[in-house]
Write a protein that holds these residues in place. Structure first.
Motif, PDB file in Angstrom:
ATOM      1  N   GLU A  10       0.811  -0.991  -0.361  1.00  0.00           N
ATOM      2  CA  GLU A  10       0.014  -0.034   0.109  1.00  0.00           C
ATOM      3  C   GLU A  10       1.040   0.997   0.309  1.00  0.00           C
ATOM      4  OE1 GLU A  10      -4.446  -1.469   1.744  1.00  0.00           O
ATOM      5  OE2 GLU A  10      -2.874  -0.681   3.430  1.00  0.00           O
ATOM      6  N   GLY A  11       1.253   1.936  -1.242  1.00  0.00           N
ATOM      7  CA  GLY A  11       2.243   2.650  -1.353  1.00  0.00           C
ATOM      8  C   GLY A  11       1.865   3.170  -2.857  1.00  0.00           C
ATOM      9  N   THR A  16       5.345   5.699   0.883  1.00  0.00           N
ATOM     10  CA  THR A  16       5.289   4.202   1.161  1.00  0.00           C
ATOM     11  C   THR A  16       4.231   4.357   2.390  1.00  0.00           C
ATOM     12  OG1 THR A  16       7.544   4.076   2.944  1.00  0.00           O
ATOM     13  CG2 THR A  16       7.286   3.293   0.726  1.00  0.00           C
ATOM     14  N   LEU A  17       3.029   2.750   3.041  1.00  0.00           N
ATOM     15  CA  LEU A  17       2.684   2.879   4.223  1.00  0.00           C
ATOM     16  C   LEU A  17       2.486   2.094   4.753  1.00  0.00           C
ATOM     17  CD1 LEU A  17       0.324   4.363   5.659  1.00  0.00           C
ATOM     18  CD2 LEU A  17      -1.496   3.038   4.080  1.00  0.00           C
ATOM     19  N   THR A  18       3.239   0.812   4.388  1.00  0.00           N
ATOM     20  CA  THR A  18       3.486  -0.312   4.613  1.00  0.00           C
ATOM     21  C   THR A  18       4.619  -0.881   5.253  1.00  0.00           C
ATOM     22  OG1 THR A  18       2.644  -2.100   2.795  1.00  0.00           O
ATOM     23  CG2 THR A  18       0.637  -1.546   4.073  1.00  0.00           C
ATOM     24  N   HIS A 224      -4.567  -5.420   9.882  1.00  0.00           N
ATOM     25  CA  HIS A 224      -4.376  -4.117   8.940  1.00  0.00           C
ATOM     26  C   HIS A 224      -2.546  -3.927   8.379  1.00  0.00           C
ATOM     27  CE1 HIS A 224      -8.446  -3.875   8.471  1.00  0.00           C
ATOM     28  NE2 HIS A 224      -8.915  -3.768   7.164  1.00  0.00           N
ATOM     29  N   ASP A 226      -1.618  -0.824   7.358  1.00  0.00           N
ATOM     30  CA  ASP A 226      -1.116   0.475   7.554  1.00  0.00           C
ATOM     31  C   ASP A 226      -1.688   0.849   9.408  1.00  0.00           C
ATOM     32  OD1 ASP A 226      -3.939  -0.346   7.911  1.00  0.00           O
ATOM     33  OD2 ASP A 226      -4.694   1.692   6.600  1.00  0.00           O
ATOM     34  N   THR A 227      -1.746  -0.418  10.379  1.00  0.00           N
ATOM     35  CA  THR A 227      -1.740   0.120  11.113  1.00  0.00           C
ATOM     36  C   THR A 227      -0.406   0.464  12.057  1.00  0.00           C
ATOM     37  OG1 THR A 227      -3.841  -1.269  11.665  1.00  0.00           O
ATOM     38  CG2 THR A 227      -2.780  -0.053  14.004  1.00  0.00           C
TER      39      THR A 227
END
Length: 252
Positions: A10-11, A16-18, A224, A226-227
């Motif tokens: 999820e970027g 970037t996020l994860t 998740h 992204d937490t």
């Protein structure tokens, strides 16, 4: 025995996020963003390569075409168009999975599309039609909420319907997820998340937001990606499950 899945890739571009690398050392299934809510070709290729290297199953996390809203805005997409878009996303990820020596093993909708297919027969049927279009006669397992129209449509189409539970999300008394816009929809207390994961896996039950017990039979648990601290939390969940006598193993 239960599967642990997480949303990965999820970027987009430089954003970037994860923490894909860390999470892929813990989970058994990876829901990889396919470019419609997040993810780009290079990210998809990299996550597939890492997943294949570590023996993690690759799943296509399909979404509404909503990069700006991270796929969390419900959209009225005509069924035929949605089926085409689902097939397109699966096909794109399959290219990178095969390049890594693996394959797409299942499909899971993301965000608003996931929630919409719980109760909308048209959208649920379109997702299943897209899976059929991409996977052919062999089909692919579909991961979704227990009791959802998505899983009913998948089963009717002859696809394996795999129920999942969310250790870090709040539930309504009806067994659906509390909408993200409401307070307390996402759980941030690690102790609570770990305890819920064990209860879901061993007793098939979760406590709803109003305190009532909800029966929830799941073959996969979602954490998740992204937490904040997702990888560390996922490791704690896996260790707690092992201590409770639950083996973690991919469903696909």
């Amino acid at each position: 025995m239960i599967d642990l899945n997480a949303d990965l890739g999820e970027g987009f571009g430089r954003w970037t996020l994860t923490d894909d690398d860390a999470l892929l050392s813990v989970v058994t299934s990876a829901n990889v963003a396919c470019g419609f809510h997040a993810g780009d070709p290079s990210i998809m290729r990299r996550v597939c390569a890492l997943a294949a290297e570590r023996g993690v199953r690759i799943g296509a996390q399909v979404s509404y075409r909503d990069l700006a809203g991270f796929g969390r805005r419900s959209m009225d997409v005509p069924a035929g168009e949605l089926a085409d878009e689902v097939a397109y996303q699966i096909g794109a990820l399959e290219v990178f999975a095969r390049a890594a020596g693996s394959r797409v093993s299942y499909v899971k909708p993301h965000g608003a599309l996931y929630n919409r297919t719980v109760h909308d027969p048209g959208q649920a049927g379109a997702v299943v039609a897209g899976v059929r279009m991409a996977a052919g006669a062999a089909g692919l397992p579909v991961l979704g909420l227990p009791g959802s129209l998505l899983l009913s449509a998948a089963a009717e189409a002859g696809l394996p319907a795999v129920p999942e539970a969310f250790a870090d999300r709040a539930y309504t008394p009806a067994g659906t997820l509390v909408p993200r816009g409401e307070q307390g929809a996402v759980l941030h207390d690690p102790e609570a998340v770990v305890a819920r994961a064990v209860a879901m896996a061993t007793r098939g039950v979760v406590t709803a937001a109003d305190g009532s017990p909800v029966t929830l039979r799941a073959r996969s648990l979602c954490l998740h990606g992204d937490t904040p601290g997702a990888a560390g939390l996922a490791l704690r969940v896996r260790e707690a499950l092992a201590a409770a006598g639950v083996r973690t193993e991919a469903f696909a």
